[in-house]
Design an enzyme around this catalytic site. Structure first.
Site, short mmCIF file in Angstrom:
data_model
loop_
_atom_site.label_atom_id
_atom_site.label_comp_id
_atom_site.label_asym_id
_atom_site.label_seq_id
_atom_site.Cartn_x
_atom_site.Cartn_y
_atom_site.Cartn_z
N HIS A 1 -14.42 -3.92 -8.60
CA HIS A 1 -15.31 -5.04 -8.30
C HIS A 1 -16.54 -5.04 -9.22
O HIS A 1 -17.68 -4.90 -8.78
CB HIS A 1 -15.75 -4.98 -6.83
CG HIS A 1 -14.66 -5.34 -5.87
ND1 HIS A 1 -13.68 -4.46 -5.49
CD2 HIS A 1 -14.40 -6.50 -5.21
CE1 HIS A 1 -12.86 -5.06 -4.63
NE2 HIS A 1 -13.28 -6.29 -4.46
N SER B 1 -8.20 -5.89 -5.39
CA SER B 1 -8.83 -5.92 -4.07
C SER B 1 -7.77 -6.10 -2.99
O SER B 1 -6.87 -5.27 -2.86
CB SER B 1 -9.90 -7.02 -4.03
OG SER B 1 -10.70 -6.92 -2.89
N GLU C 1 -10.51 2.19 -6.13
CA GLU C 1 -11.78 1.47 -6.21
C GLU C 1 -12.08 0.93 -4.83
O GLU C 1 -11.19 0.85 -3.97
CB GLU C 1 -11.71 0.34 -7.25
CG GLU C 1 -10.74 -0.79 -6.93
CD GLU C 1 -11.31 -1.87 -6.03
OE1 GLU C 1 -12.54 -2.08 -6.03
OE2 GLU C 1 -10.53 -2.51 -5.30
#
Length: 298
Positions: free
Chosen positions: A271, A109, A201
């Site tokens: 995630h 992330s 992602e």
């Protein structure tokens, strides 16, 4: 690319906060998790700090990361969670000693900032689950992180998906969170896509913004220089009152369809609980066929 020394029993892992604060617990689960692998745990000074959304000031977080980066007894740095804030400290960090004595930096992330910056220094890093994810992480995600850290063989086989684009490619794996990669263009931390296999992602984005970011990658020359693309989870995507007309995977497919490279979708990383570890900067073989996909780390 330089591979940091793999961990062995008795080594120390430091847990730090580079972005959002972590004041909810004493990291008991994370300590037990690492201690079960025979590792020692050092909790950084940024854990428990509280300044609005962030784990203390930029200087607090940068100083903690710097301390663990330069501490010879620390063999890996595990970022406690993402959120936002790592980009605010990356330019405050001196990587001089790290380039001579590299160690594993782990997270995903918002930690994509560090992955991309470290990749440009010629050093590998690990995109994988973080301490905050332990309660929901699958056994496969946990085991993949252990294998990556201890230098065991790492490869993945996932089922065929009709949206995939078939093909075979070999190259260094890079990437991370699409929003972060998009935000780094124009800086010294910008991703180098040349002859790479790109992992993407994202979380909680509007669909039109996924299109905007993919077009940015295209216009920056990233997509045309790739050897392959691995698309992980696109989680909790949002749409406007007037629909965009495509979901996140269809957007990526539309932007990349002119490139003659393999593309795999629904890869188990991002995630989601099944967030498998990926070694960025490592040579991989990506093989996308009608019977399934293989991603093999050299």
């Amino acid at each position: 690319m330089i591979t940091p020394p793999y961990l062995k029993k008795g080594d120390t892992v430091a847990i730090v906060a580079t972005a959002r604060k972590h004041i909810d617990d004493d990291l008991k689960l994370a300590k037990e998790f690492l201690e079960n692998w025979g590792l020692k745990v050092l909790v950084g000074s940024s854990i428990g700090l509280d300044q609005n959304q962030l784990a203390g000031t930029d200087e607090d977080r940068a100083n903690d990361f710097q301390q663990q980066l330069d501490n010879p007894t620390v063999k890996a740095i595990w970022c406690v969670r993402g959120g936002y804030g790592t980009v605010r400290i990356v330019d405050l960090i001196d990587f001089t000693n790290f380039k001579v004595h590299p160690k594993w930096v782990i997270g995903f992330s918002d930690v994509t900032v560090l992955h991309s910056h470290i990749h440009n220094l010629g050093i590998q890093s690990i995109h994988g689950m973080m301490p905050v994810n332990i309660p929901r992480a699958t056994p496969e995600a946990k085991e993949s992180l252990r294998k990556a850290l201890f230098g065991e063989s790492l490869s993945y086989a996932i089922p065929f998906d009709p949206i995939n684009k078939l093909g075979k490619a070999k190259g260094e794996l890079v990437g991370g969170n699409l929003s972060i990669l998009y935000s780094l263009f124009g800086s010294e931390s910008a991703i180098d896509c040349t002859d790479k296999i790109l992992f993407l992602e994202d979380l909680d984005e509007y669909l039109y913004h996924i299109d905007r970011m993919m077009m940015n990658l295209k216009r920056n020359g990233c997509l045309e220089s790739l050897k392959g693309i691995v698309v992980g989870s696109m989680t909790k995507m949002k749409d406007n009152d007037i629909p965009w007309g495509k979901d996140a995977l269809q957007i990526i497919e539309d932007v990349t369809k002119t490139y003659n490279i393999p593309v795999v979708y629904h890869f188990p990383a991002g995630h989601i609980p099944d967030n498998r570890a990926l070694i960025f900067g490592r040579q991989v073989t990506l093989e996308v066929t009608e019977t399934g996909t293989k991603l093999i780390f050299d």
